[in-house]
Design a protein around this motif. Sequence first.
Motif, PDB file in Angstrom:
ATOM      1  N   LEU A  54      38.307 128.660  24.388  1.00 33.67           N
ATOM      2  CA  LEU A  54      38.154 129.819  24.396  1.00 33.67           C
ATOM      3  C   LEU A  54      39.691 129.558  25.275  1.00 33.67           C
ATOM      4  CD1 LEU A  54      35.126 127.923  24.696  1.00 33.67           C
ATOM      5  CD2 LEU A  54      34.817 130.743  25.913  1.00 33.67           C
ATOM      6  N   GLY A  82      37.979 133.870  27.312  1.00 29.67           N
ATOM      7  CA  GLY A  82      36.814 134.715  26.267  1.00 29.67           C
ATOM      8  C   GLY A  82      37.251 134.052  24.878  1.00 29.67           C
ATOM      9  N   ASN A  83      36.637 134.918  23.829  1.00 32.43           N
ATOM     10  CA  ASN A  83      36.470 134.870  22.274  1.00 32.43           C
ATOM     11  C   ASN A  83      36.195 135.981  21.475  1.00 32.43           C
ATOM     12  OD1 ASN A  83      36.311 133.490  19.892  1.00 32.43           O
ATOM     13  ND2 ASN A  83      35.202 131.456  20.729  1.00 32.43           N
ATOM     14  N   GLY A  87      33.041 138.003  21.644  1.00 31.69           N
ATOM     15  CA  GLY A  87      33.837 139.068  22.586  1.00 31.69           C
ATOM     16  C   GLY A  87      33.467 140.911  20.831  1.00 31.69           C
ATOM     17  N   LEU A 101      34.563 142.646  29.465  1.00 28.19           N
ATOM     18  CA  LEU A 101      35.300 141.601  28.614  1.00 28.19           C
ATOM     19  C   LEU A 101      36.530 141.411  28.463  1.00 28.19           C
ATOM     20  CD1 LEU A 101      33.291 141.922  24.972  1.00 28.19           C
ATOM     21  CD2 LEU A 101      32.445 140.629  27.697  1.00 28.19           C
ATOM     22  N   PRO A 102      37.186 140.603  29.103  1.00 26.04           N
ATOM     23  CA  PRO A 102      36.673 138.949  28.510  1.00 26.04           C
ATOM     24  C   PRO A 102      36.018 139.549  29.874  1.00 26.04           C
ATOM     25  CG  PRO A 102      39.080 139.391  29.461  1.00 26.04           C
ATOM     26  CD  PRO A 102      38.639 140.848  29.263  1.00 26.04           C
ATOM     27  N   GLN A 103      35.396 137.727  30.070  1.00 23.78           N
ATOM     28  CA  GLN A 103      34.544 136.844  30.833  1.00 23.78           C
ATOM     29  C   GLN A 103      34.845 136.777  31.729  1.00 23.78           C
ATOM     30  OE1 GLN A 103      31.290 136.665  30.222  1.00 23.78           O
ATOM     31  NE2 GLN A 103      30.744 137.926  28.417  1.00 23.78           N
ATOM     32  N   ILE A 141      25.621 133.963  24.032  1.00 16.92           N
ATOM     33  CA  ILE A 141      26.493 133.972  25.642  1.00 16.92           C
ATOM     34  C   ILE A 141      25.590 133.570  26.452  1.00 16.92           C
ATOM     35  CG2 ILE A 141      28.118 135.937  27.325  1.00 16.92           C
ATOM     36  CD1 ILE A 141      27.636 137.374  24.359  1.00 16.92           C
TER      37      ILE A 141
END
Length: 155
Positions: A54, A82-83, A87, A101-103, A141
């Motif tokens: 990630l 994130g990825n 996403g 996003l990102p997380q 997720i």
Amino acid sequence: MIKKVMIKKISYIIFSLAFSNSVLATESMISVESHATVKQTADRFEKILEEKGLTVFARINHGENAASINLELAPTEVIIFGNPKVGTPLMQCSKTVAIDLPQKALFWEDNQGQVWLSYNNPEYLKERHNIQGCDPVINKISGVLSMLSKAATSK
């Protein structure tokens, strides 16, 4: 309608408590108790992210930032990660989810000195952004965030 929402919330809380007394769940955020310091937990989390491929976009140490202006803040860090493989499909279901996003993962110490790892509940994001037809992505997720959190907070 209100009764249905309340039943859903109560069921979610009971489900969460039944599986772990070290997890706090609210409508919008999940918090997992850590048995390490904020820094150690964040370090573990970041290492796991990198091992899993990630992307770590940023790590923010709010405690250090507060100290730089002579203010006190209990240890508090945020990792943004994130990825795009996960996403992007989520954003294809709802463009507005891009604001979340990102997380982000929050590592913090409460007033009793307990350390927590917190993140946005994917079910909350689903409701917030009226995401429909993306349950497999939401479930993926949720699973990844749960796995990462457990690995970073375990003894």
